[in-house]
Write an enzyme that holds these catalytic residues in place. Structure first.
Site, mmCIF file in Angstrom:
data_model
loop_
_atom_site.group_PDB
_atom_site.id
_atom_site.type_symbol
_atom_site.label_atom_id
_atom_site.label_comp_id
_atom_site.label_asym_id
_atom_site.label_seq_id
_atom_site.Cartn_x
_atom_site.Cartn_y
_atom_site.Cartn_z
ATOM 1 N N ARG A 145 14.390 0.518 -21.506
ATOM 2 C CA ARG A 145 14.307 -0.088 -20.010
ATOM 3 C C ARG A 145 13.294 -1.143 -20.645
ATOM 4 O O ARG A 145 11.910 -0.709 -20.752
ATOM 5 C CB ARG A 145 13.649 0.955 -19.033
ATOM 6 C CG ARG A 145 13.056 0.047 -17.950
ATOM 7 C CD ARG A 145 14.411 -0.504 -17.006
ATOM 8 N NE ARG A 145 13.569 -1.156 -16.015
ATOM 9 C CZ ARG A 145 13.565 -2.679 -15.735
ATOM 10 N NH1 ARG A 145 13.616 -3.380 -16.701
ATOM 11 N NH2 ARG A 145 12.942 -2.845 -14.662
ATOM 12 N N HIS A 148 8.448 -5.072 -19.055
ATOM 13 C CA HIS A 148 8.446 -5.641 -17.720
ATOM 14 C C HIS A 148 7.116 -5.317 -17.014
ATOM 15 O O HIS A 148 6.380 -4.591 -17.602
ATOM 16 C CB HIS A 148 9.763 -5.131 -17.035
ATOM 17 C CG HIS A 148 9.614 -3.877 -16.538
ATOM 18 N ND1 HIS A 148 10.026 -2.822 -17.237
ATOM 19 C CD2 HIS A 148 9.321 -3.364 -15.265
ATOM 20 C CE1 HIS A 148 9.799 -1.732 -16.710
ATOM 21 N NE2 HIS A 148 9.402 -2.110 -15.366
ATOM 22 N N HIS A 150 5.651 -5.267 -12.655
ATOM 23 C CA HIS A 150 5.860 -5.718 -11.059
ATOM 24 C C HIS A 150 4.445 -5.470 -10.313
ATOM 25 O O HIS A 150 3.656 -4.880 -10.854
ATOM 26 C CB HIS A 150 6.855 -4.834 -10.666
ATOM 27 C CG HIS A 150 6.817 -3.354 -11.363
ATOM 28 N ND1 HIS A 150 5.913 -2.541 -10.949
ATOM 29 C CD2 HIS A 150 7.792 -3.083 -12.160
ATOM 30 C CE1 HIS A 150 6.164 -1.319 -11.779
ATOM 31 N NE2 HIS A 150 7.268 -1.526 -12.444
ATOM 32 N N GLU A 154 3.537 1.825 -10.359
ATOM 33 C CA GLU A 154 4.488 2.848 -10.794
ATOM 34 C C GLU A 154 4.177 4.261 -11.255
ATOM 35 O O GLU A 154 3.150 4.331 -11.972
ATOM 36 C CB GLU A 154 5.372 2.292 -11.698
ATOM 37 C CG GLU A 154 6.385 3.092 -12.293
ATOM 38 C CD GLU A 154 7.343 2.452 -13.524
ATOM 39 O OE1 GLU A 154 7.651 1.363 -13.323
ATOM 40 O OE2 GLU A 154 7.582 3.065 -14.589
ATOM 41 N N HIS A 193 4.628 -2.874 -19.166
ATOM 42 C CA HIS A 193 5.085 -1.564 -19.580
ATOM 43 C C HIS A 193 6.645 -1.289 -20.442
ATOM 44 O O HIS A 193 7.331 -2.351 -19.880
ATOM 45 C CB HIS A 193 4.714 -0.327 -18.855
ATOM 46 C CG HIS A 193 5.585 -0.399 -17.422
ATOM 47 N ND1 HIS A 193 4.924 -1.332 -16.469
ATOM 48 C CD2 HIS A 193 6.741 -0.103 -17.069
ATOM 49 C CE1 HIS A 193 5.775 -0.995 -15.436
ATOM 50 N NE2 HIS A 193 6.714 -0.360 -15.760
ATOM 51 N N GLU A 216 14.021 -2.386 -7.544
ATOM 52 C CA GLU A 216 14.241 -2.392 -9.082
ATOM 53 C C GLU A 216 14.986 -3.670 -9.592
ATOM 54 O O GLU A 216 14.995 -3.602 -10.821
ATOM 55 C CB GLU A 216 15.026 -0.967 -9.330
ATOM 56 C CG GLU A 216 16.394 -1.257 -8.890
ATOM 57 C CD GLU A 216 17.321 -0.012 -9.193
ATOM 58 O OE1 GLU A 216 16.859 0.771 -10.343
ATOM 59 O OE2 GLU A 216 18.544 0.148 -8.642
ATOM 60 N N HIS A 328 2.391 22.507 8.633
ATOM 61 C CA HIS A 328 1.359 21.802 8.201
ATOM 62 C C HIS A 328 1.429 20.312 8.360
ATOM 63 O O HIS A 328 2.528 19.979 9.033
ATOM 64 C CB HIS A 328 0.656 21.777 6.734
ATOM 65 C CG HIS A 328 2.147 21.504 5.927
ATOM 66 N ND1 HIS A 328 3.253 21.947 5.562
ATOM 67 C CD2 HIS A 328 2.135 20.381 5.163
ATOM 68 C CE1 HIS A 328 4.019 21.258 4.990
ATOM 69 N NE2 HIS A 328 3.542 20.194 4.408
ATOM 70 N N HIS A 330 -0.157 16.033 7.106
ATOM 71 C CA HIS A 330 -0.847 15.416 6.236
ATOM 72 C C HIS A 330 -1.170 14.209 6.931
ATOM 73 O O HIS A 330 -0.865 13.131 7.463
ATOM 74 C CB HIS A 330 0.262 14.652 5.066
ATOM 75 C CG HIS A 330 0.843 15.899 4.335
ATOM 76 N ND1 HIS A 330 0.380 16.417 3.451
ATOM 77 C CD2 HIS A 330 2.236 16.211 4.423
ATOM 78 C CE1 HIS A 330 1.267 17.432 2.976
ATOM 79 N NE2 HIS A 330 2.287 17.258 3.796
ATOM 80 N N GLU A 335 4.893 11.574 3.999
ATOM 81 C CA GLU A 335 5.515 12.363 2.828
ATOM 82 C C GLU A 335 6.756 11.883 2.506
ATOM 83 O O GLU A 335 7.542 11.774 3.239
ATOM 84 C CB GLU A 335 5.433 13.885 3.224
ATOM 85 C CG GLU A 335 6.100 14.781 2.276
ATOM 86 C CD GLU A 335 6.177 16.168 2.698
ATOM 87 O OE1 GLU A 335 4.961 16.633 3.462
ATOM 88 O OE2 GLU A 335 6.853 16.930 2.516
ATOM 89 N N HIS A 374 5.314 19.889 10.197
ATOM 90 C CA HIS A 374 6.655 20.206 9.712
ATOM 91 C C HIS A 374 6.296 21.539 8.855
ATOM 92 O O HIS A 374 5.252 21.956 8.605
ATOM 93 C CB HIS A 374 7.091 19.058 8.952
ATOM 94 C CG HIS A 374 6.282 18.628 7.596
ATOM 95 N ND1 HIS A 374 5.003 17.677 7.762
ATOM 96 C CD2 HIS A 374 6.353 18.925 6.372
ATOM 97 C CE1 HIS A 374 4.558 17.704 6.767
ATOM 98 N NE2 HIS A 374 5.091 18.322 5.911
#
Ligand SMILES: *[C@@H]1O[C@H](CO)[C@@H](O)[C@H](O)[C@H]1NC(C)=O
Ligand SMILES: *[C@@H]1O[C@H](CO)[C@@H](O)[C@H](O)[C@H]1NC(C)=O
Ligand SMILES: *[C@@H]1O[C@H](CO)[C@@H](O)[C@H](O)[C@H]1NC(C)=O
Ligand SMILES: CC(=O)N[C@H]1CO[C@H](CO)[C@@H](O)[C@@H]1O
Length: 454
Positions: A145, A148, A150, A154, A193, A216, A328, A330, A335, A374
């Site tokens: 890959r 490149h 961005h 990532e 990277h 992408e 629970h 967040h 999520e 959830h």
């Protein structure tokens, strides 16, 4: 604590669940109102809205619930229905409207390139995927890959195989490392990277970008930039004659077959200018000591144990036989879940009397917006449930309902839920007495509950 029996059952070191524990057959005609009748028939009754693994049991869900509903006459996609039993026949507790919270990578377009492929789940595929976007990519042995960068950071989790990564930091320090299944990497925004599949079979991984709008296809690629720069400027920049660039690629390479790399030591440039980065871009998530719970294993990786990962926090969950990732929420981020193995149902509570249940299996993505309550219930009898919960946050944070109620004055809790039923209130109080945080709870067989206490 049922920890010792749980650990024996799963085989502590192997990390692989032992033969699944068969659940007791559903009680029928007993003194309490358990489920009875064959599932998805007019006769079926289940006041408790129990789970049914329609995929494993090869059951075709139909919209019959406690005598209401009707069969289906029109056109049908039976495979999809089997994957979504809780949409076809929602639990009676579901209510109101909710945007879609499920997407399968199987429904994503695949971009096929030389020696590899890639597919994405972003806000365009799944409109609730606002904070994060995910990409599933495969690079065969030696496949690259290309170099490149961005604007999004990532984060990645290696699903299979081995991969070599390279990166450069803002001080000009270089980083290079080989990763295997269960390892992570993190490249902060804008850091250049590359990735390359290693011998023998390359790799497949999940990439996460800290913006759901990421694509992408819109990354800054070395070949693309060089092809879009006048050769006269390339010559000035690199201090060579313009003819040197005669045969450069006319357009981006993106993913392409490269040659197998040497060892890292051999490949590091031997020049005077080479500097090793002081940053650690990789982390061994699966090799982390897990948090033991009664129902499975939890590994949390965020900026507290992987300092560079300032915008992505994650938990890796192994959910055992019959176990439940407890109720629970967040507080700090949505999520974004990725299902690696098994099948699950998740009910999302959105306040204002609204709740909806979604089913997930390997390769699916689930969203739970921040603060929405959830749980995750293992549906499968034959596969462990393995999940990544991923967040756009520097720290993993969650609130356990069990712990909250255990640590709140008992009188107050009972007056909320059991004002009409003092006896049950006492039982509940006993259950939450030692509210140690137990994020994954082992199977609870309420048919086997001590009847003396009733
Ligand atoms: C590589 O792939 C081949 C062909 O699918 C398979 O037989 C072999 O076991 C794989 N090797 C590893 C280490 O996964
Ligand atoms: C996503 O990106 C597109 C194209 O760059 C832009 O038009 C759109 O407003 C963006 N949406 C969000 C929610 O940021
Ligand atoms: C989890 O259990 C294993 C096996 O009993 C033990 O070796 C390990 O120390 C425990 N880890 C924690 C964090 O308690
Ligand atoms: C292997 C595994 O963990 N599967 C369990 C999932 O949950 C069911 C009960 O719903 C158990 O019977 C399985 O053993």
């Amino acid at each position: 604590m049922h920890l010792s029996s749980f650990l024996v059952a799963i085989g502590v070191c192997s990390g692989v669940w032992a033969a699944p524990v068969k659940q007791k057959p559903l009680a029928s005609g007993s003194h309490h109102a358990g489920p009875h009748g064959k599932p998805f028939t007019p006769e079926h009754r289940d006041p408790y809205d129990g789970k049914i693994d329609t995929v494993a049991e090869k059951l075709q869900p139909l919209p019959w619930r406690n005598g209401d509903g009707a069969d289906m006459l029109g056109p049908r996609n039976r495979a999809r229905e089997r994957q979504n039993p809780d949409l076809v026949r929602p639990p009676s507790t579901d209510h109101g409207n909710m945007p879609n919270m499920r997407w399968s990578f199987a429904d994503s377009h695949i971009r096929i390139e030389e020696g590899g492929w890639t597919r994405q789940t972003t806000v365009r595929e799944l409109p609730t995927s606002k904070e994060l976007a995910g990409v599933n990519m495969r690079l065969d042995e030696g496949v690259i890959r290309e170099l490149h960068w961005h604007k999004e950071a990532e984060w990645a989790y290696v699903l299979e195989g081995r991969v070599r990564i390279t990166a450069l930091d803002t001080e000009g320090g270089s980083f290079i490392d080989d990763l295997e299944k269960g390892d992570l990497w993190y490249f902060p925004s804008g850091h250049p990277h590359s990735l390359q599949g290693l011998s023998p079979n390359g790799t497949e991984f999940l990439l996460i970008f800290d913006d759901g709008n990421f694509s992408e296809d819109s990354t800054f690629l070395l070949t693309d930039w060089v092809a879009r720069t006048p050769k006269e400027v390339l010559a000035e920049n690199f201090r060579v004659a313009p003819e040197v660039f005669r045969a450069i690629p006319q357009k981006e390479k993106y993913i392409f077959q490269g040659s197998n790399p040497d060892s890292i030591d051999e490949e590091i440039p031997k020049s005077k200018g080479y500097k090793k980065s002081k940053l650690q871009f990789t982390h061994k998530m699966l090799a982390q000591e897990p948090v033991n719970t009664t129902g499975g294993l939890v590994r949390i990786t965020d900026s507290t144990n992987f300092a560079l990962s300032k915008t992505v926090a994650a938990a890796h969950l192994d959910i055992g036989p019959g176990a439940l990732r407890e109720m629970h929420w967040h507080p700090n981020a949505d999520e974004w879940s990725y299902f690696i193995k098994g099948r699950a149902r998740v009910t999302i509570f959105a306040a204002e009397g609204t709740a909806r249940t979604f089913d997930y299996q390997a390769g699916d993505v689930g969203i739970v917006p921040k603060n929405m309550g959830h749980f995750i219930e293992n549906l499968s009898d034959d596969e462990p449930l393995e999940i990544l919960e991923i967040f756009r946050a520097d720290k993993f944070q969650d609130f356990s309902l069990f712990q909250w109620l255990g640590e709140t004055p008992r009188r107050m809790v009972k007056e909320h839920l059991f004002a009409e039923d003092e006896e049950s209130g006492k039982k509940f109080e006993k259950a939450v007495w030692d509210a140690d945080k137990d994020p994954i709870k082992d199977h609870f067989d309420y048919d086997g509950e001590d009847k003396e206490e009733l």
